[in-house]
Design a protein around this motif. Structure first.
Motif, PDB file in Angstrom:
ATOM      1  N   VAL A   1       0.841  -1.196   0.000  1.00  0.00           N
ATOM      2  CA  VAL A   1       0.000   0.000   0.000  1.00  0.00           C
ATOM      3  C   VAL A   1       0.875   1.243   0.000  1.00  0.00           C
ATOM      4  O   VAL A   1       1.988   1.248   0.536  1.00  0.00           O
ATOM      5  CB  VAL A   1      -0.957   0.012   1.213  1.00  0.00           C
ATOM      6  CG1 VAL A   1      -1.905  -1.162   1.159  1.00  0.00           C
ATOM      7  CG2 VAL A   1      -0.177  -0.008   2.520  1.00  0.00           C
ATOM      8  N   GLY A   2       0.372   2.303  -0.586  1.00  0.00           N
ATOM      9  CA  GLY A   2       1.120   3.544  -0.657  1.00  0.00           C
ATOM     10  C   GLY A   2       2.136   3.535  -1.780  1.00  0.00           C
ATOM     11  O   GLY A   2       2.340   2.522  -2.467  1.00  0.00           O
ATOM     12  N   ARG A   3       2.786   4.650  -1.965  1.00  0.00           N
ATOM     13  CA  ARG A   3       3.779   4.786  -3.032  1.00  0.00           C
ATOM     14  C   ARG A   3       5.046   5.448  -2.500  1.00  0.00           C
ATOM     15  O   ARG A   3       5.023   6.175  -1.502  1.00  0.00           O
ATOM     16  CB  ARG A   3       3.211   5.628  -4.180  1.00  0.00           C
ATOM     17  CG  ARG A   3       2.056   4.981  -4.911  1.00  0.00           C
ATOM     18  CD  ARG A   3       1.619   5.845  -6.080  1.00  0.00           C
ATOM     19  NE  ARG A   3       0.516   5.240  -6.817  1.00  0.00           N
ATOM     20  CZ  ARG A   3      -0.042   5.786  -7.900  1.00  0.00           C
ATOM     21  NH1 ARG A   3       0.395   6.966  -8.343  1.00  0.00           N
ATOM     22  NH2 ARG A   3      -1.031   5.177  -8.533  1.00  0.00           N
ATOM     23  N   GLY A   4       6.125   5.171  -3.225  1.00  0.00           N
ATOM     24  CA  GLY A   4       7.389   5.818  -2.907  1.00  0.00           C
ATOM     25  C   GLY A   4       7.837   5.542  -1.488  1.00  0.00           C
ATOM     26  O   GLY A   4       7.770   4.418  -1.001  1.00  0.00           O
ATOM     27  N   ARG A   5       8.306   6.601  -0.818  1.00  0.00           N
ATOM     28  CA  ARG A   5       8.850   6.439   0.527  1.00  0.00           C
ATOM     29  C   ARG A   5       7.772   6.086   1.541  1.00  0.00           C
ATOM     30  O   ARG A   5       8.078   5.632   2.642  1.00  0.00           O
ATOM     31  CB  ARG A   5       9.568   7.730   0.941  1.00  0.00           C
ATOM     32  CG  ARG A   5      10.738   8.068   0.023  1.00  0.00           C
ATOM     33  CD  ARG A   5      11.341   9.418   0.346  1.00  0.00           C
ATOM     34  NE  ARG A   5      11.921   9.429   1.691  1.00  0.00           N
ATOM     35  CZ  ARG A   5      12.533  10.484   2.226  1.00  0.00           C
ATOM     36  NH1 ARG A   5      12.600  11.616   1.538  1.00  0.00           N
ATOM     37  NH2 ARG A   5      13.054  10.416   3.437  1.00  0.00           N
ATOM     38  N   ARG A   6       6.518   6.322   1.181  1.00  0.00           N
ATOM     39  CA  ARG A   6       5.418   5.997   2.097  1.00  0.00           C
ATOM     40  C   ARG A   6       4.879   4.582   1.889  1.00  0.00           C
ATOM     41  O   ARG A   6       3.953   4.172   2.591  1.00  0.00           O
ATOM     42  CB  ARG A   6       4.287   7.001   1.933  1.00  0.00           C
ATOM     43  CG  ARG A   6       4.668   8.427   2.356  1.00  0.00           C
ATOM     44  CD  ARG A   6       3.459   9.330   2.322  1.00  0.00           C
ATOM     45  NE  ARG A   6       3.777  10.658   2.803  1.00  0.00           N
ATOM     46  CZ  ARG A   6       2.899  11.641   2.920  1.00  0.00           C
ATOM     47  NH1 ARG A   6       1.620  11.428   2.556  1.00  0.00           N
ATOM     48  NH2 ARG A   6       3.257  12.828   3.369  1.00  0.00           N
ATOM     49  N   ALA A   7       5.399   3.869   0.942  1.00  0.00           N
ATOM     50  CA  ALA A   7       4.914   2.512   0.680  1.00  0.00           C
ATOM     51  C   ALA A   7       5.230   1.602   1.863  1.00  0.00           C
ATOM     52  O   ALA A   7       6.277   1.723   2.504  1.00  0.00           O
ATOM     53  CB  ALA A   7       5.552   1.968  -0.589  1.00  0.00           C
ATOM     54  N   ARG A   8       4.316   0.704   2.146  1.00  0.00           N
ATOM     55  CA  ARG A   8       4.529  -0.258   3.220  1.00  0.00           C
ATOM     56  C   ARG A   8       3.814  -1.557   2.874  1.00  0.00           C
ATOM     57  O   ARG A   8       2.915  -1.578   2.039  1.00  0.00           O
ATOM     58  CB  ARG A   8       4.032   0.294   4.554  1.00  0.00           C
ATOM     59  CG  ARG A   8       2.541   0.517   4.642  1.00  0.00           C
ATOM     60  CD  ARG A   8       2.168   1.257   5.914  1.00  0.00           C
ATOM     61  NE  ARG A   8       0.732   1.283   6.136  1.00  0.00           N
ATOM     62  CZ  ARG A   8      -0.115   2.104   5.558  1.00  0.00           C
ATOM     63  NH1 ARG A   8       0.335   2.999   4.682  1.00  0.00           N
ATOM     64  NH2 ARG A   8      -1.406   2.054   5.851  1.00  0.00           N
ATOM     65  N   THR A   9       4.203  -2.609   3.534  1.00  0.00           N
ATOM     66  CA  THR A   9       3.610  -3.920   3.303  1.00  0.00           C
ATOM     67  C   THR A   9       2.699  -4.294   4.461  1.00  0.00           C
ATOM     68  O   THR A   9       3.085  -4.193   5.633  1.00  0.00           O
ATOM     69  CB  THR A   9       4.707  -4.991   3.151  1.00  0.00           C
ATOM     70  OG1 THR A   9       5.524  -4.671   2.021  1.00  0.00           O
ATOM     71  CG2 THR A   9       4.091  -6.370   2.938  1.00  0.00           C
TER      72      THR A   9
END
Length: 336
Positions: free
Chosen positions: A24-32
């Protein structure tokens, strides 16, 4: 009940090593988000299995994986082999194409009773019309009256629109729709949410009766009292992981995992003592045992929980620090 090897006798659906994660999220904010972790589960003909745990632990995601209803952002690993009794060839649910799930599995081999069943009905059409359409789509020989009878609904419900149903009637109408194709496996996802205790007991008793007719029934619930009343087998889920499984009478009488013991201790007849703290977010699971911060007996729980299996029961814990675990099982950590 579970195990990584051969399935238990009478198993209709054998789940092995199921992992489900979302990015979820994109770039530096992406998380699993790790929604299901290494789940093993057998659903057996003629038995009701209760999948219990606090909200947000991954219970519903597990059923969505089994029915192919996860979004495209999900990554899935493991296997889920459906072996219908005397019906057709086995189906590997996790890798089956959508055409197979649509034409062979959903409704025919696996019936799903969703959360908030009323929202799954078209509001402008009567319940009877929608049940009739479901029967026709599945090529089933049953009638609307048959489905209403199976779900313990009065016949006049067929003439009602979804908004005219009570909460209990709506859940039983969802059950009626799930039974249209007479599936050997029934997945009921929180079918008693929002109902008062008499209706909870009524719906769960109906599900137990359907299991007694030979179906493999999975009841997903956070209501441990309801599970204790009707389950043949139980699987306890915490923070994406099945931490304890086995025959319901054995697990409820002598839980092996501290979380299971905590859930039972929170029941009114056991003193109503809640498990302290809160479960972790599935996007921020700690290393090692996720229950350790809330566990009254945790010790060195830094490594992954150790699976122990004995006599049809399974626990995923750190055996040396689990006093509720029988000494024989503690000494045989990891054995099958």
């Amino acid at each position: 009940m579970t195990g990584p090897g051969s399935a238990a006798p009478g198993t209709v659906l054998a789940v092995r090593g199921l992992d489900v994660a979302f990015r979820v999220g994109r770039g530096r904010r992406a998380r699993t988000v790790r929604a299901v972790t290494d789940a093993d589960l057998d659903l057996r003909a003629g038995r009701l299995t209760a999948l219990v745990g606090e909200s947000g632990c991954g219970k519903s995601v597990l059923t969505e994986a089994l029915t192919g209803l996860l979004p495209g952002t999900a990554s899935i690993r493991g296997s889920a082999l459906l072996t219908p009794p005397e019906r057709s060839d086995p189906v590997e649910l996790l890798t089956a194409p959508e055409s197979v799930l649509r034409d062979r599995v959903r409704g025919r081999l696996v019936g799903l009773v969703p959360q908030s069943a009323a929202t799954h009905f078209t509001p402008t059409r009567t319940v009877g019309a929608q049940l009739r359409e479901t029967l026709a789509r599945l090529g089933a020989t049953a009638t609307v009256a048959d489905l209403l009878d199976r779900a313990a609904l009065p016949r006049h419900v067929a003439a009602l629109h979804p908004h005219e149903l009570s909460g209990g009637q709506a859940q039983r109408a969802g059950l009626a729709a799930a039974l249209a194709g007479d599936p050997p496996v029934l997945l009921a996802d929180e079918p008693t949410a929002g109902l008062d205790r008499p209706l909870v007991d009524h719906v769960t008793t109906l599900l137990a009766g359907l299991a007694a007719e030979g179906r493999a029934v999975l009841l997903i619930t956070h209501d441990l009292r309801a599970a204790r009343a009707v389950a043949d087998d139980v699987a306890v889920m915490y923070a994406s992981r099945l931490v304890e499984t086995g025959p319901a009478d054995d697990v409820f009488a002598a839980p092996w995992h501290p979380y299971t013991a905590g859930l039972l201790g929170a029941l009114p007849d056991a003193g109503f003592t809640p498990v302290p703290g809160h479960p972790p977010e599935l996007s921020a699971l700690p290393d090692g045992c996720a229950f350790a911060p809330r566990c009254p007996v945790s010790g060195d729980c830094s490594g992954d929980p150790v699976p122990v299996r004995r006599g049809g029961r399974s626990v995923s814990c750190h055996p040396p620090t689990a006093p509720a675990l029988p000494a024989a099982a503690r000494s045989g950590a990891g054995s099958r």
